[in-house]
Design a protein around this motif. Sequence first.
Motif, PDB file in Angstrom:
ATOM      1  N   UNK A  12       0.836  -1.204   0.000  1.00 15.63           N
ATOM      2  CA  UNK A  12       0.000   0.000   0.000  1.00 15.63           C
ATOM      3  C   UNK A  12       0.872   1.255   0.000  1.00 15.63           C
ATOM      4  N   UNK A  13       0.314   2.361  -0.461  1.00 15.45           N
ATOM      5  CA  UNK A  13       0.992   3.650  -0.392  1.00 15.45           C
ATOM      6  C   UNK A  13       0.224   4.561   0.566  1.00 15.45           C
ATOM      7  N   UNK A  14       0.667   5.799   0.650  1.00 13.68           N
ATOM      8  CA  UNK A  14       0.000   6.801   1.486  1.00 13.68           C
ATOM      9  C   UNK A  14      -1.394   7.149   0.972  1.00 13.68           C
ATOM     10  N   UNK A  23       4.695   6.078   3.453  1.00 15.94           N
ATOM     11  CA  UNK A  23       4.612   5.183   2.289  1.00 15.94           C
ATOM     12  C   UNK A  23       4.464   5.995   1.007  1.00 15.94           C
ATOM     13  N   UNK A  24       5.471   6.789   0.739  1.00 14.23           N
ATOM     14  CA  UNK A  24       5.493   7.625  -0.456  1.00 14.23           C
ATOM     15  C   UNK A  24       6.203   6.884  -1.583  1.00 14.23           C
ATOM     16  N   UNK A 115       0.270  11.379  -4.486  1.00 14.25           N
ATOM     17  CA  UNK A 115       1.624  11.945  -4.531  1.00 14.25           C
ATOM     18  C   UNK A 115       2.188  11.852  -5.942  1.00 14.25           C
ATOM     19  N   UNK A 116       3.279  12.589  -6.170  1.00 15.76           N
ATOM     20  CA  UNK A 116       4.012  12.433  -7.426  1.00 15.76           C
ATOM     21  C   UNK A 116       5.307  11.665  -7.165  1.00 15.76           C
ATOM     22  N   UNK A 117       6.101  11.493  -8.223  1.00 15.35           N
ATOM     23  CA  UNK A 117       7.313  10.671  -8.104  1.00 15.35           C
ATOM     24  C   UNK A 117       8.399  11.327  -7.263  1.00 15.35           C
ATOM     25  N   UNK A 121       2.994  16.199  -2.492  1.00 10.69           N
ATOM     26  CA  UNK A 121       1.552  15.990  -2.435  1.00 10.69           C
ATOM     27  C   UNK A 121       0.883  16.680  -3.620  1.00 10.69           C
ATOM     28  N   UNK A 122       0.154  15.896  -4.401  1.00 11.34           N
ATOM     29  CA  UNK A 122      -0.575  16.431  -5.551  1.00 11.34           C
ATOM     30  C   UNK A 122      -2.031  16.715  -5.204  1.00 11.34           C
ATOM     31  N   UNK A 123      -2.544  16.026  -4.202  1.00 10.21           N
ATOM     32  CA  UNK A 123      -3.948  16.205  -3.829  1.00 10.21           C
ATOM     33  C   UNK A 123      -4.374  15.113  -2.866  1.00 10.21           C
ATOM     34  N   UNK A 124      -5.685  15.054  -2.634  1.00  8.49           N
ATOM     35  CA  UNK A 124      -6.254  14.081  -1.711  1.00  8.49           C
ATOM     36  C   UNK A 124      -7.497  13.452  -2.347  1.00  8.49           C
TER      37      UNK A 124
END
Length: 246
Positions: A12-14, A23-24, A115-117, A121-124
Motif C-alpha cells: 500500500x501507499x500513502x 509510504x510515499x 503523490x508524485x514521483x 503531495x498532488x492532492x487528496x
Amino acid sequence: MLKCYRADLHIHTCLSPCGDLSMSPRKIVAEALRKEIDIIGICDHNSAENIPAVTKAAQGKDVVVIPGMEVCTKEEIHVIALFDDIDSSFKLQSLVHDNLRGENDPEAFGMQVIANEFDEVEGFQTKLLIGASELPVELVVDTIHQLNGIAIASHIDRESYSVISQLGFIPETTKFDALEFSSNTSDAEARRRWHQYTHYPFVRNSDAHKLEDIGKGMCECTIREPSLQEIAKALRNEGGRTVRAI
C-alpha cells in the motif's frame, strides 16, 4: 533462461487511508531496493492513483512495479488485482469508484494522499477508500480477468476481509488465480489449514502499510523476466516456471 526473482505483490501507499504517510513513492522504491526485492505490486484500497508516481520513481532502478489494486467487494472481501499496464488498473478503478459510496473522514480513517514521483503531495482522494464497494466478488474477479489481470484472494488467514472469513468457503464459480496468506502463517500451516484448496497456487505478500513491513512476506518467482505475464505462467506452472512463498 529461467531466473529467480523476489516479489512482494501487495504493498500500500500513502493513498490508502490505513497506510502510513511515510509510504510515499520514492521511499517505497528505496525500501524495496534496500531489501533486494525485484518486483513490487502497488495495491491501494479501491484506487490506483499512486501507481504512476511509484512507476516513475522506479524508472532506471532495479525494481519492477506491477500496477494493482485491492478491491473491497460488496461482501467485504478483499481481492488483489494485478495488471500488465496502468490503463487497466484505472479502468478497474473507474468501475469501483462508480460503485463506492461515502466520503472519507481523514480524522477517523486517515488521509488519502495522491503523490508524485518526487514525494510531493498532488492532492487528496475524498472517496471513502476504506469502504466496501457495491460490486459482488464474482463480478470483481471476472472484471479483472476481462482486463487481462490476475485476481488473488487477499490474506485468507485473516479473521476479517478475506473470502474465507466472510463466506466460510471459496465458491467454485469465483475463479481466483491464487490465494494469499501473510507472514503470520507458514506455507506448511497454510496447506494444512486449507488443504481442500491446495489446487490453487498459494502466495505470500507483506500487505505492507508501513515501510518496515515491506518484504515481510514475499514470493520467489522462477520466471524468464519480471513481468505479470511471466508471473501468471508461474502460477499455472507453465514451462518450469514456479512461485513459492518465502
